[in-house]
Structure formats: structure tokens, C-alpha cells
Design a protein around this motif. Structure first.
Motif, short mmCIF file in Angstrom:
data_model
loop_
_atom_site.label_atom_id
_atom_site.label_comp_id
_atom_site.label_asym_id
_atom_site.label_seq_id
_atom_site.Cartn_x
_atom_site.Cartn_y
_atom_site.Cartn_z
N GLY A 16 -11.95 6.84 8.19
CA GLY A 16 -12.77 7.85 7.54
C GLY A 16 -12.59 9.26 8.04
O GLY A 16 -13.27 10.18 7.57
N GLY A 17 -11.67 9.48 8.97
CA GLY A 17 -11.46 10.83 9.52
C GLY A 17 -10.43 11.62 8.75
O GLY A 17 -10.35 11.55 7.52
N GLU A 18 -9.63 12.38 9.47
CA GLU A 18 -8.62 13.24 8.86
C GLU A 18 -7.69 12.42 7.97
O GLU A 18 -7.22 11.34 8.34
N MET A 19 -7.37 12.96 6.79
CA MET A 19 -6.62 12.20 5.80
C MET A 19 -5.12 12.51 5.86
O MET A 19 -4.69 13.64 6.08
N THR A 20 -4.33 11.46 5.66
CA THR A 20 -2.88 11.57 5.52
C THR A 20 -2.47 10.78 4.29
O THR A 20 -2.94 9.65 4.09
N ARG A 21 -1.61 11.37 3.47
CA ARG A 21 -1.03 10.63 2.35
C ARG A 21 0.47 10.50 2.56
O ARG A 21 1.13 11.43 3.05
N ALA A 22 0.99 9.35 2.18
CA ALA A 22 2.42 9.11 2.35
C ALA A 22 2.91 8.15 1.27
O ALA A 22 2.13 7.39 0.69
N MET A 23 4.17 8.24 1.01
CA MET A 23 4.83 7.27 0.14
C MET A 23 5.85 6.53 0.97
O MET A 23 6.68 7.14 1.66
N ALA A 24 5.78 5.20 0.94
CA ALA A 24 6.72 4.37 1.69
C ALA A 24 7.49 3.51 0.70
O ALA A 24 6.99 3.16 -0.38
#
Length: 330
Positions: free
Chosen positions: A129-137
């Protein structure tokens, strides 16, 4: 072997095989032969703290593109900081950890719940629920013989920074397009992202080829050799030809002895051994991709009989050609 072969609307002059290959770009031809097959793509949204353990995947390449936020890739005990617009590629499918920060606890990727969008595309949400990261793997494979050979000489890790001006504006633009599609998945968005990601995988390989000292050795150096490159192009274009050492030396514009010595020095094997192995890999791909009769596969690999082909195939791959076909069907 001379004459003409006519099949459907294809006319092929076998005499062309023995004309020296034009000095174009042998390495470029190999890159043109690459066919990338994606087996899995995942758009992930993670909130700190979080951690993923990516498993070892045999004969596959794993990539991660960070589209928003930041994270850490822990590879072989080394922490690599990844920010938005950065891509990391593991050409040999080695296991690694993707973390919100160094030392964060991690869970096996395949133990986490996902939302299946299609057979090969999924969404994942994970974290505290903290800092958000988005990634595509993604997990991809080169399904050509040239691609598999290229994979064998690539390093364990390749990194691309989207803000590196030397890569050109289009890389930054491509990463930006992926980020936009990832932030709001629209109809057809998964197709757009996967195709763009495939392009970036090829670009990552090209970037390494242009800059790495290792690319000046072995097979890659032989492809760049003005004379050996011609012979390799001839083998790659016409593997079904009944080549002799003298004919391959003629392609290179060299004497047979000089060609043989330089080929063995650069590639660590004789030209005829390379030709035999290239044909066997092509035959293996044909067995896996088609239902062609075994006799036809054997002839295409340069063997006069199925028995001789089967012996050579078993000796090189450790199992008979029929077992390769059965394993694919199963």
C-alpha cells in the motif's frame, strides 16, 4: 548440385548457391532472421513494500520495463536501480529478484494471484500500500536457429536506459507509449504493449552488439569478418546445398587452407562441423514446427538416409528425432 528447382511460383537457381554471397551485412542478416515469440506478458502494479522472485526459465529471455516509479533488481547479489523508462533484459532466463528496495521480502512470482486478460497476457497487483511502481514483465524466446545461436553469446544482463540520448528519440518514445498503455488499459492495449516490448528486446540486443567488446569475439566477430562473413551467409541462406570445404572457401574468396585455419580460429570448430550443426538445429526446428515426413527433414538437413540423420541427431541432441516430435505433440 546445379540446375533449377520450380515449386509453385518459386524458381530457384541452384547455380546461385556457388556465387560468392554479396558483401552486405552478415550480422544484419542474422538479426533479420530473428523471430521473437512471446510466451507471457504481465502488467504489474506494486505498492511498497513488495518483492518478486522471478524463477529460472530455461531457453527463454526475461525482461522488465519500469513504466512508473522505481525499484531494485537483485541479480547475482548485485543491486541494480531501475527507474521509470529503464529496461533490464536477462537473455538466459536467470532467476532474479525485483524489489521495492534492497532487502525487501520477496515471494515467488507464480505464487501470486493474477487476472488473466488473454492466454498470454495478465495483470497483477501486489504489495503493502505504499509508494507505487508499475512495470511490464515478459518472457520471450527466439524461435529461429540464428536467434538461439545469438542468445548463447549474449551476456547475462543487458540494461537499456530510455533517457540515454545515444539510443535515439524513438526508444524514449516507445517506452513512453508502453507507459501510457500500461496506465490505462484500453481495448487492444495488450497487443500494442507486447509488440512494442518485442521491438525493445531486439533493440536491447542491438545496443549490446554495438557497444560490447565481447561482440568482437567468436561467432559475432566471424560474421563481421569480410571474408568469413560471406561463407556464413552462404551457409545460412542455402543450408540444403551439398557444400564442400573448397566451395565455402570460394565463397570467402580464400584458399581452402587459409579459410579452414581462420574459420577454426575464430569459431572454435571447423567449417564443416558448423555446417552440420546448423543443419541439425534447422532440422530440430522443423520437427517441432511442422509435420513434414522424416525423410524430407533428413534430406533438407543434408542426409541421404533417415538412418544416418537419426544417428547424427541422436549423437548431437542426446535423443532421436522422433522423440523430439513426440515431445512437442505431447
Amino acid at each position: 548440385m546445379t540446375g533449377r528447382i520450380e515449386k509453385a511460383d518459386l524458381v530457384f537457381d541452384m547455380d546461385d548457391c556457388f556465387k560468392p554471397a554479396p558483401l552486405a551485412d552478415p550480422l544484419g542478416e542474422v538479426l533479420h532472421m530473428l523471430r521473437l515469440t512471446g510466451t507471457l506478458y504481465c502488467r504489474a502494479t506494486m505498492t511498497a513494500p513488495w518483492g518478486l522472485i522471478m524463477p529460472r526459465l530455461v531457453e527463454s529471455m526475461i525482461f522488465v520495463i519500469v513504466t512508473a516509479g522505481r525499484c531494485v533488481a537483485e541479480i547475482d547479489g548485485e543491486n541494480i536501480e531501475l527507474s521509470a523508462g529503464t529496461m533490464v533484459l536477462l537473455p538466459h532466463g536467470d532467476s532474479f529478484r525485483l524489489l521495492s528496495e534492497a532487502g525487501a521480502p520477496a515471494e515467488p512470482l507464480f505464487d501470486l494471484p493474477v487476472e488473466k486478460i488473454s492466454e498470454r497476457y495478465e495483470l497483477m497487483t501486489h504489495g503493502g500500500g505504499g509508494e507505487m511502481t508499475r512495470a511490464m514483465a515478459g518472457v520471450v524466446q527466439f524461435d529461429s536457429v540464428a536467434g538461439q545461436r545469438l542468445m548463447s553469446v549474449l551476456p547475462r544482463v543487458i540494461r537499456i536506459d530510455g533517457w540515454d540520448e545515444s539510443l535515439g528519440d524513438w526508444v524514449q518514445s516507445t517506452l513512453g507509449l508502453i507507459a501510457r498503455e500500461a496506465s490505462a488499459l484500453k481495448p487492444g492495449g495488450e497487443i500494442v504493449m507486447t509488440r512494442l516490448a518485442d521491438i525493445l528486446v531486439i533493440q536491447a540486443v542491438r545496443t549490446w552488439l554495438d557497444s560490447a567488446s565481447e561482440a568482437e569475439q567468436g561467432w559475432l566477430a566471424a560474421l563481421r569478418d569480410p571474408q568469413l562473413g560471406r561463407a556464413l551467409v552462404a551457409i545460412h541462406r542455402y543450408p540444403q546445398t551439398d557444400w564442400t570445404l573448397a566451395q565455402l572457401a570460394g565463397q570467402a574468396g580464400m584458399s581452402r587452407s587459409a579459410f579452414s585455419a581462420r574459420f577454426s580460429e575464430r569459431l572454435g570448430q571447423s567449417a564443416m562441423a558448423y555446417l552440420a550443426q546448423w543443419r541439425l538445429h534447422l532440422a530440430r526446428a522443423r520437427l517441432m514446427e511442422t509435420t513434414d515426413p522424416m525423410a524430407a527433414v533428413a534430406r533438407q538437413a543434408g542426409y541421404q538416409s533417415e538412418a544416418a540423420f537419426s544417428r547424427a541427431f541422436r549423437q548431437y541432441f542426446g535423443k532421436p528425432p522422433g522423440a523430439t516430435r513426440r515431445s512437442v505433440v505431447a
